[in-house]
Motif scaffolding. Sequence first.
Motif, short mmCIF file in Angstrom:
data_model
loop_
_atom_site.label_atom_id
_atom_site.label_comp_id
_atom_site.label_asym_id
_atom_site.label_seq_id
_atom_site.Cartn_x
_atom_site.Cartn_y
_atom_site.Cartn_z
N HIS A 73 0.85 -1.20 0.00
CA HIS A 73 0.00 0.00 0.00
C HIS A 73 0.89 1.25 0.00
CE1 HIS A 73 -3.13 2.89 0.89
NE2 HIS A 73 -2.53 3.23 2.02
N HIS A 83 3.01 7.62 5.39
CA HIS A 83 1.70 8.10 5.84
C HIS A 83 0.96 7.11 6.74
CE1 HIS A 83 -0.18 5.74 2.61
NE2 HIS A 83 -1.33 5.96 3.18
N ASP A 84 1.24 5.81 6.55
CA ASP A 84 0.59 4.79 7.38
C ASP A 84 1.61 3.97 8.17
OD1 ASP A 84 -2.09 5.33 6.73
OD2 ASP A 84 -2.13 3.89 5.07
N ASP A 130 -4.25 8.18 -1.80
CA ASP A 130 -4.32 7.13 -0.77
C ASP A 130 -5.38 6.07 -1.10
OD1 ASP A 130 -4.04 5.70 1.57
OD2 ASP A 130 -4.88 7.26 2.87
FE LIG Z 1 -3.15 4.78 3.40
#
Ligand SMILES: [Fe+2]
Length: 199
Positions: free
Chosen positions: A27, A67-68, A124
């Motif tokens: 991801h 970001h994650d 995203d």
């Molecule tokens: Fe994400």
Amino acid sequence: MVTMEHTRVTAWTLLNEWTTSPGLIKHALSVEACTRAYGVKRAAELGLAGAEADALAETYSITALLHDFDYDKHPSAEEHPFVGNKILTEQGWPGEIRHAILAHADYSGVPRESHLDKALFACDELAGFLTACALVKPTKSIHDVEVAGVKKKMKDKAFARAVSRDDIRNGAEGLGVDLDEHIGFCIKAMQEKAGELGL
Ligand SMILES: [Fe+2]
Ligand SMILES: [Fe+2]
């Protein structure tokens, strides 16, 4: 304050220290492919070249990769992306990167202001959706994903139901790009990284 370099390489290391889920690593890489492509486009629009253009693209890459990064360990809305932001602050990562990461979560209350904020949000959910679209192809390849098919799948509520269609639409709108163009742009960005993404 930890003294460290703030590069894509150190971001990649940090992501992998915190993330064991291969899906989350994928991801991060797929969001990076799309967000970085917008960074390259932005650099050209700003008339940047050479090292300045590379630095801007690198900032977009790092933001997407991180970001994650806290999500595997801290997935709740109470903790993600706030735990991550605390770590990034302690490590001295640039404010523009941390702002975009906070702003990718609607519930954080941090508004999306910069182009980077808006690009990250726009990429995203769409990157996840494009991955899902690729994986239902017989070839499981992003090279077989087309804009029209993606639009059709967006209307199919049972398909990849965890992906918010509203976030995809609002992301494009917030970035000021036509939805079809946005989808096409991100498909192309992911196709260029197909090997790395395993798609
Ligand atoms: Fe994400
Ligand atoms: Fe997130």
